[in-house]
Scaffold this active site. Structure first.
Site, short mmCIF file in Angstrom:
data_model
loop_
_atom_site.label_atom_id
_atom_site.label_comp_id
_atom_site.label_asym_id
_atom_site.label_seq_id
_atom_site.Cartn_x
_atom_site.Cartn_y
_atom_site.Cartn_z
CE LYS A 72 -3.90 1.86 2.74
NZ LYS A 72 -4.75 1.63 3.94
CB SER A 129 -8.36 0.59 5.80
OG SER A 129 -9.02 1.82 5.74
CB SER A 179 -8.16 3.45 2.92
OG SER A 179 -7.29 2.78 3.81
#
Lengths: 497, 93
Positions: free
Chosen positions: A80, A179, A155
């Site tokens: 990420k 997330s 997210s």
């Protein structure tokens, strides 16, 4: 076809020298080149650096290094865009970081490399991890590999989509209010939020420091347990990391034997989560999962989490409050993009006004307000007290059950644009995942079926969430693994996989 | 939330907003504040606040000098630098 393998399948082939780390990486890149134009999971990737790592892994494999010594030797894993990887860009999918490149490796990146992984790629996310769809990314919206008109969740949407579309064998993300688990559920992969303090956050861009935790996305529970094992452990560079040894999560899975592997374990269903308005297909998948667990020998009982209804409100005070403090570092002085001003205050304000997107501005302003003089007690301290009550609810429930079973999300993946103009509705899409972070416990999302396809919508994956005791990962993985192995949902691959 | 002044709070947060942003964010934040006001329903008498789920106290390391980021690497991402320092507008005349 190599890109479709799980980590355990890939490492078995690497160990037998039936394939090389370079060919495993090439399979990812070839597939990525074909499908990521549609999915848009990656912000960037460094082909040269990745192949250099793969070549080094092949040299080690040839020299006789085993996967017992380096469990991820030769396995490509993506990150990420908020984890520091030395020499690589780090943007948190925000404009404010400009051309930032990380001067050091995050502890999880060090640990992945030490375990032999090929660490590559920057995965799209909601800006600074604030969002549930990747739509707040300043650069691109990632699309769901099961239906390109829908969001992948957020997210960590790029993390989930990259694994669901077999562009990476696994990925590492972060979970502040869901997330990891929410996008894992919406993309049909496994996602883990470890217990607060289990994984070092050194090198993770902080959002809400009392809630953030790093965890893996994987194609099955075995891989997720292995990855958690690799990245967990005490780190002196993170003062919130817990100084205690990491259990062997993969070995724990071997305790599941016989037709009733879960005999003696107790699961709780929270009566407060059986809310009206739950999607009928989600409800049906949950009821089927309960039956499955009973067939596996687990006892399923009702528990109560009386303060559940206040979790979202508590979260949307505490998380923005902490974010407003953490994101003060993005001031245009030491790194990132800068908009000049006549004095430092004007430089800061113009830089932040131009560099942050709408959702980040909303949360920083909300956080600044709830911490401001005159409102601090009414909002922030009150929220911290309600947080105590929410945590006590869980600890009390865990006196009678080993884990709590919930849907991961109230619905399957929603359409791009469906909630992006209504922040409050977007916030409420996380109702089942938020409490886990407030209570500091562990959680996992595992695929548990699909919606029925219609003429206009293909089938969409659904996720089941298990919430485990603090540092109860071993039991949580066992429960997830027994269910997965008995249902086979993890063998389903997205059309773009 | 009649006493929520977005212009003032944005200034505290050092975020410059356009007129359009102020009015749009103002309405959205008003709705969110309306929602989080439901915490007033909860009886928190005698409840201690939780800052961290597992608070560790006095986490220190031995007071020994260790290596740190080299000077040029620490400055590598600076938007403006000169003479080994970050450059900023003048703070005092």
């Amino acid at each position: 076809m190599l890109h479709r393998l799980t980590i355990s399948e890939l490492t078995a082939r690497l160990a037998r020298r039936e394939c090389s780390a370079q060919s495993a990486l090439r399979a990812c890149f070839d597939h990525l080149t074909q499908v990521d134009g549609q999915v848009r999971a990656f912000m960037s990737y460094d082909v040269t650096d990745a192949y250099a790592q793969a070549e080094a892994a092949d040299a080690e494999l040839t020299a006789g290094v085993t996967h017992a010594q380096k469990p991820l030797l030769g396995v490509p894993i993506a990150l990420k865009d908020l984890l520091a990887h030395r020499g690589q860009p780090l943007n948190c999918s925000s404009k404010i970081l400009g051309n930032y490149r990380s001067p050091y490796d995050a502890t999880v990146v060090e640990k992945l490399k030490a375990a032999g992984a090929i660490v590559f790629g920057r995965l799209n996310m909601d800006e600074f991890a604030m969002g549930s769809s990747t739509e707040t990314s300043a650069f691109q919206t990632t699309l769901n590999p099961w239906d390109l008109t829908r969001i992948p969740g957020g997210s960590s949407g790029g993390c989930a989509a990259s694994v669901a579309a077999n562009m990476a064998y696994a990925s590492i993300g972060s979970d502040t209010g869901g997330s990891i688990r929410q996008p894992a559920a919406l993309c049909g992969v496994v996602g883990v939020k470890p217990t607060y303090g289990l994984v070092s956050r050194y090198g993770l861009t902080a959002f809400a420091s009392s809630l953030d935790q790093i965890g893996p996305f994987a194609k099955d529970v075995h891989d997720a347990a292995l990855l958690t094992q690799v990245i967990a452990g005490h780190d002196r560079r993170d003062s919130t990391s817990i100084p205690q040894p990491v259990p062997d999560y993969v070995a724990a899975l071997a305790k599941n034997t016989g037709p009733q592997p879960l005999k003696g374990l107790k699961l709780g269903l929270a009566k407060e989560y059986m809310i009206g308005g739950l999607d009928p297909e989600v409800d049906a998948a949950m009821q089927a999962a309960v039956k499955q667990y009973q067939a596996l020998g687990a006892e399923v009982v009702e528990v109560s989490l009386p303060h559940s209804d206040y979790a979202a409100a508590t979260y949307y005070i505490i998380a923005p409050a902490e974010a407003s403090a953490n994101l003060a570092r993005f001031d245009g002085v030491r790194y990132g993009a800068r908009v000049d001003g006549k004095d430092p205050a004007e430089l800061n304000s113009k830089t932040r006004g131009a560099g942050f997107g709408a959702e980040v501005k909303r949360r920083i302003i909300l956080g600044t307000y709830v911490l401001s003089s005159g409102y601090y007690d009414a909002y922030y301290i009150r929220a911290q007290k309600v947080r105590t009550l929410i945590r006590q609810d869980f600890l009390k429930a865990f006196e009678t059950v080993d884990a709590i079973l919930t849907p991961t999300t109230p619905t399957a993946a929603f359409k791009v644009g469906e909630k992006s103009d209504d922040p409050l509705q977007m916030y409420l899409s996380d109702i089942f995942t938020i409490s886990c972070n407030l209570a500091g416990i562990c959680g996992i999302s595992v695929p548990c079926g699909f919606t029925k396809p219609t003429e206009t919508t293909p089938r969409l994956p659904l996720g089941l969430q298990l919430l485990g005791k603090p540092f109860g990962e071993e039991t949580m993985f066992r429960l997830a693994h027994a269910y997965e192995q008995s249902t086979g949902w993890h063998h389903e691959r997205s059309p773009l996989g | 939330m009649s006493d929520f002044n977005i212009h003032y709070v944005a200034k505290l947060a050092r975020i410059e907003l356009s007129q359009d942003e102020e009015s749009k964010l103002g309405v959205q934040l008003g709705n969110i504040l309306g929602y989080i006001a439901k915490l007033k329903e909860v009886d928190v008498t005698g409840v201690e606040p939780t800052a961290h789920a597992f608070p560790l106290v006095n986490v220190t390391r031995p007071d020994e000098a260790t290596g740190s980021l080299p000077h040029d690497e620490a400055l590598a991402n600076a938007p403006a630098k000169a003479g080994g320092l970050f450059v900023m507008p003048k703070i005092v005349e």
